[in-house]
Design a protein around this motif. Structure first.
Motif, PDB file in Angstrom:
ATOM      1  N   GLY A  12       3.613   2.225 -12.261  1.00  0.00           N
ATOM      2  CA  GLY A  12       4.414   2.356 -11.060  1.00  0.00           C
ATOM      3  C   GLY A  12       3.749   1.810  -9.813  1.00  0.00           C
ATOM      4  O   GLY A  12       4.165   2.124  -8.696  1.00  0.00           O
ATOM      5  N   VAL A  13       2.703   0.999  -9.988  1.00  0.00           N
ATOM      6  CA  VAL A  13       1.993   0.395  -8.861  1.00  0.00           C
ATOM      7  C   VAL A  13       2.519  -1.036  -8.684  1.00  0.00           C
ATOM      8  O   VAL A  13       2.377  -1.871  -9.576  1.00  0.00           O
ATOM      9  N   ASP A  28       5.979  -8.470   0.881  1.00  0.00           N
ATOM     10  CA  ASP A  28       7.286  -8.468   1.551  1.00  0.00           C
ATOM     11  C   ASP A  28       7.148  -8.485   3.062  1.00  0.00           C
ATOM     12  O   ASP A  28       7.941  -9.124   3.765  1.00  0.00           O
ATOM     13  N   GLU A  29       6.132  -7.787   3.580  1.00  0.00           N
ATOM     14  CA  GLU A  29       5.962  -7.681   5.026  1.00  0.00           C
ATOM     15  C   GLU A  29       5.170  -8.840   5.621  1.00  0.00           C
ATOM     16  O   GLU A  29       5.267  -9.100   6.826  1.00  0.00           O
ATOM     17  N   ASN A  30       4.392  -9.536   4.774  1.00  0.00           N
ATOM     18  CA  ASN A  30       3.501 -10.580   5.286  1.00  0.00           C
ATOM     19  C   ASN A  30       3.593 -11.863   4.457  1.00  0.00           C
ATOM     20  O   ASN A  30       2.569 -12.385   3.990  1.00  0.00           O
ATOM     21  N   PRO A  31       4.789 -12.409   4.273  1.00  0.00           N
ATOM     22  CA  PRO A  31       4.919 -13.583   3.398  1.00  0.00           C
ATOM     23  C   PRO A  31       4.161 -14.804   3.896  1.00  0.00           C
ATOM     24  O   PRO A  31       3.610 -15.568   3.090  1.00  0.00           O
ATOM     25  N   LEU A  60      -3.591 -14.709  -8.810  1.00  0.00           N
ATOM     26  CA  LEU A  60      -3.464 -14.003  -7.538  1.00  0.00           C
ATOM     27  C   LEU A  60      -2.489 -12.846  -7.700  1.00  0.00           C
ATOM     28  O   LEU A  60      -1.329 -13.054  -8.059  1.00  0.00           O
ATOM     29  N   ILE A  61      -2.967 -11.640  -7.432  1.00  0.00           N
ATOM     30  CA  ILE A  61      -2.134 -10.437  -7.526  1.00  0.00           C
ATOM     31  C   ILE A  61      -2.115  -9.772  -6.158  1.00  0.00           C
ATOM     32  O   ILE A  61      -3.158  -9.508  -5.566  1.00  0.00           O
ATOM     33  N   VAL A  62      -0.902  -9.501  -5.672  1.00  0.00           N
ATOM     34  CA  VAL A  62      -0.728  -8.993  -4.307  1.00  0.00           C
ATOM     35  C   VAL A  62       0.164  -7.757  -4.320  1.00  0.00           C
ATOM     36  O   VAL A  62       1.161  -7.703  -5.060  1.00  0.00           O
ATOM     37  N   ASN A  63      -0.183  -6.780  -3.513  1.00  0.00           N
ATOM     38  CA  ASN A  63       0.650  -5.589  -3.346  1.00  0.00           C
ATOM     39  C   ASN A  63       2.052  -6.006  -2.893  1.00  0.00           C
ATOM     40  O   ASN A  63       2.207  -6.803  -1.965  1.00  0.00           O
ATOM     41  N   GLY A  64       3.077  -5.460  -3.555  1.00  0.00           N
ATOM     42  CA  GLY A  64       4.446  -5.881  -3.288  1.00  0.00           C
ATOM     43  C   GLY A  64       4.893  -5.636  -1.864  1.00  0.00           C
ATOM     44  O   GLY A  64       5.516  -6.497  -1.228  1.00  0.00           O
ATOM     45  N   GLU A  65       4.603  -4.448  -1.331  1.00  0.00           N
ATOM     46  CA  GLU A  65       5.003  -4.140   0.044  1.00  0.00           C
ATOM     47  C   GLU A  65       4.301  -5.070   1.022  1.00  0.00           C
ATOM     48  O   GLU A  65       4.910  -5.563   1.978  1.00  0.00           O
ATOM     49  N   PHE A  66       3.017  -5.339   0.765  1.00  0.00           N
ATOM     50  CA  PHE A  66       2.269  -6.244   1.633  1.00  0.00           C
ATOM     51  C   PHE A  66       2.884  -7.640   1.601  1.00  0.00           C
ATOM     52  O   PHE A  66       3.038  -8.283   2.639  1.00  0.00           O
ATOM     53  N   VAL A  89      -4.954  -4.502  -1.640  1.00  0.00           N
ATOM     54  CA  VAL A  89      -3.669  -5.172  -1.407  1.00  0.00           C
ATOM     55  C   VAL A  89      -3.676  -6.579  -1.979  1.00  0.00           C
ATOM     56  O   VAL A  89      -2.624  -7.175  -2.173  1.00  0.00           O
ATOM     57  N   MET A  90      -4.860  -7.114  -2.281  1.00  0.00           N
ATOM     58  CA  MET A  90      -4.936  -8.472  -2.818  1.00  0.00           C
ATOM     59  C   MET A  90      -6.166  -8.585  -3.714  1.00  0.00           C
ATOM     60  O   MET A  90      -7.257  -8.166  -3.346  1.00  0.00           O
ATOM     61  N   THR A  91      -5.954  -9.155  -4.915  1.00  0.00           N
ATOM     62  CA  THR A  91      -7.057  -9.324  -5.849  1.00  0.00           C
ATOM     63  C   THR A  91      -6.771 -10.512  -6.742  1.00  0.00           C
ATOM     64  O   THR A  91      -5.705 -11.141  -6.648  1.00  0.00           O
ATOM     65  N   ALA A  92      -7.705 -10.833  -7.613  1.00  0.00           N
ATOM     66  CA  ALA A  92      -7.515 -11.894  -8.600  1.00  0.00           C
ATOM     67  C   ALA A  92      -7.808 -11.319  -9.964  1.00  0.00           C
ATOM     68  O   ALA A  92      -8.939 -10.884 -10.222  1.00  0.00           O
ATOM     69  N   GLU A  93      -6.808 -11.296 -10.820  1.00  0.00           N
ATOM     70  CA  GLU A  93      -6.978 -10.742 -12.157  1.00  0.00           C
ATOM     71  C   GLU A  93      -5.922 -11.318 -13.079  1.00  0.00           C
ATOM     72  O   GLU A  93      -5.042 -12.068 -12.677  1.00  0.00           O
ATOM     73  N   SER A  94      -6.003 -10.917 -14.342  1.00  0.00           N
ATOM     74  CA  SER A  94      -5.093 -11.426 -15.355  1.00  0.00           C
ATOM     75  C   SER A  94      -3.686 -10.850 -15.206  1.00  0.00           C
ATOM     76  O   SER A  94      -3.486  -9.758 -14.662  1.00  0.00           O
ATOM     77  N   VAL A  95      -2.729 -11.568 -15.757  1.00  0.00           N
ATOM     78  CA  VAL A  95      -1.351 -11.084 -15.755  1.00  0.00           C
ATOM     79  C   VAL A  95      -1.238  -9.774 -16.529  1.00  0.00           C
ATOM     80  O   VAL A  95      -0.363  -8.943 -16.242  1.00  0.00           O
TER      81      VAL A  95
END
Length: 356
Positions: free
Chosen positions: A114-115, A249-252, A241-247, A98-104
Motif C-alpha cells: 500500500g506504499v 503528482d505535486e512536483n512533476p 527511478l522510483i518516486v513517491n506517487g504524491e510527490f 520520496v525518491m530512490t533507485a531500485e528494481s521494478v
C-alpha cells in the motif's frame, strides 16, 4: 548560488575540456541566468535522493551528482547513501524516502504494502554484477555439492533468482541450500571465517570476496561452473527511478528535471571510456578505480523501455510472484508498475515497447 556556480564550472570543464575554457568563461553569466530560469519553473529545487552506494543501481545518480547534471537542471540534490536496496521498502513505508533507485520488483513489493512508490524510468540492467562467490575453503566440484551448504545473502535480494535458475538447470535441490540472512558488509568476514560456504551478493562486495580467496562461481549472465566462462541467462535485474506517487503528482516538473539529469548521465556512460567514468566515480562510490572499471563493464546503462526490457522485467516479476519465492503474493507485470507519462514527455523516443 556560489556553490552551484562552482559545481557547474567544474562539470562544464570536465565535459568541454581545456580547449573550451574561454567559451565556458564567456558563457558563465548566461549559464547562471538560465539556471535561475530553470529553478523558477520547478516546484521545488532541493531534494534528497536515497540510493545504494554502488555502480549498479546508482551509477547515473553518482555521475549526475559528481558532474553537475542535477545542478544543470536547477536542482540541489543531496544523495543519501544506504548499504542495500533491501532496506528501501521499510524506509519508503516510513515515509522517509520520496525518491530512490531500485528494481521494478521493489516497486511491486511497495505497491503490495500500500506504499505508492512508482517506477518512472529504467536506469540499468545489472544482472552481470549479481554474483555467487564460493568461500576460500569451500569444496564444490559440481553444483549438486551446494546442497547442504550455507549461502549468505540479504533477505529478498534479487540475486536469489540466479541461484534458483542455476539449480533448475543442474537439477540441484534449492531447498537443501541454507540461505543465511546477512547484509553485504557482513558476508565477507563470514566467508573468511567459514561461517558461510558462499555468498550471493553484488559488486563491489563480490570482487572483495574474490580478493580474500573466494572463487566466482556464476553471475546473472555468466557461469564459471564448468571451469570456463560461458554466457547464461540466469537473471535480469534492473535499476530504475522510483518516486513517491504524491510527490510526483505535486512536483512533476521537478521529477522531469531529475529524469533529464539521469538521462544525461546515461548518455555520458555510453559515450565515454570506462576508464574515464571510473576515475570520476571512484571517490564518490568508495571503490578502487581498477575494481570500478571492471564493475562498470559488467553493467548495461540504458533508459529504454523497449520490448526486450519489458520482456525481461516480466520474467523477473513472474519469478518474484512464484509461491515458493513469494517476494510478493501475486504475479505483477510491467503494465501494473510502470508509470511512464513523465518519461514520455521528457524522452518519448525511449519508449518503444508495444502497449506502452
Amino acid at each position: 548560488m556560489e556553490r552551484a556556480f562552482q559545481t557547474n564550472f567544474k562539470a562544464r570543464m570536465r565535459r568541454a575540456g581545456a580547449a573550451a575554457l574561454m567559451t565556458a568563461i564567456a558563457g558563465m553569466g548566461f549559464a547562471l541566468s538560465a539556471q535561475e530560469t530553470l529553478a523558477q519553473e520547478l516546484e521545488i529545487t532541493e531534494l534528497d535522493f536515497w540510493a545504494v552506494r554502488d555502480a549498479q543501481m546508482s551509477g547515473q545518480i553518482a555521475l549526475a551528482s559528481e558532474m553537475g547534471f542535477f545542478e544543470d537542471e536547477g536542482l540541489d540534490v543531496t544523495v543519501k547513501w544506504i548499504v542495500s536496496g533491501t532496506d528501501v521498502p521499510s524506509l519508503a513505508a516510513s515515509g522517509e524516502i520520496v525518491m530512490t533507485a531500485e528494481s521494478v520488483y521493489i516497486s511491486a513489493m511497495l505497491q503490495e504494502k500500500g506504499v505508492d512508490m512508482r517506477y518512472m524510468m529504467p536506469l540499468s540492467d545489472v544482472g552481470g554484477s549479481q554474483q555467487v562467490v564460493l568461500g576460500p575453503n569451500t569444496e564444490v566440484t559440481a553444483p549438486a555439492d551446494l546442497e547442504g551448504k550455507k549461502i549468505g545473502m540479504a533477505a529478498g535480494a534479487g540475486v536469489g533468482m540466479a541461484i534458483t535458475a542455476m539449480c533448475e538447470e543442474y537439477g540441484v535441490d534449492c531447498g537443501k541450500i541454507t540461505l543465511v540472512n546477512l547484509q553485504p558488509p557482513d558476508q565477507i568476514p563470514a566467508l573468511v571465517r567459514g561461517d558461510i560456504d558462499a555468498m550471493a551478493i553484488w559488486n563491489p562486495y563480490a570482487l572483495e570476496g574474490v580478493k580474500v580467496g573466494g572463487r566466482l562461481y556464476f553471475s546473472g549472465n555468466k557461469s564459471y561452473i564448468d571451469g570456463e566462462e560461458k554466457e547464461v541467462d540466469y537473471m535480469y535485474l534492473d535499476g530504475g527511478l522510483i518516486v513517491n506517487g504524491e510527490f510526483a503528482d505535486e512536483n512533476p516538473e521537478t521529477v522531469k528535471a531529475v529524469m533529464r539529469a539521469l538521462i544525461t548521465a546515461t548518455e555520458y556512460f555510453n559515450s565515454h571510456p570506462v576508464e574515464e567514468t571510473a576515475s570520476i566515480l571512484t571517490g564518490t562510490l568508495d571503490i578502487p578505480e581498477e575494481d570500478l572499471q571492471k564493475i562498470l563493464s559488467m553493467n548495461i546503462y540504458t533508459n529504454k523501455v523497449d520490448d526486450a526490457t519489458v520482456g525481461k522485467a516480466t520474467t523477473l516479476l513472474a519469478y518474484g510472484g512464484r509461491p515458493d519465492i513469494a517476494w510478493v503474493n501475486k504475479v505483477y507485470t510491467p503494465d501494473d508498475l510502470y508509470y511512464l507519462d513523465l518519461m514520455k514527455e521528457v524522452a518519448p523516443e525511449l519508449v518503444t515497447a508495444e502497449g506502452f
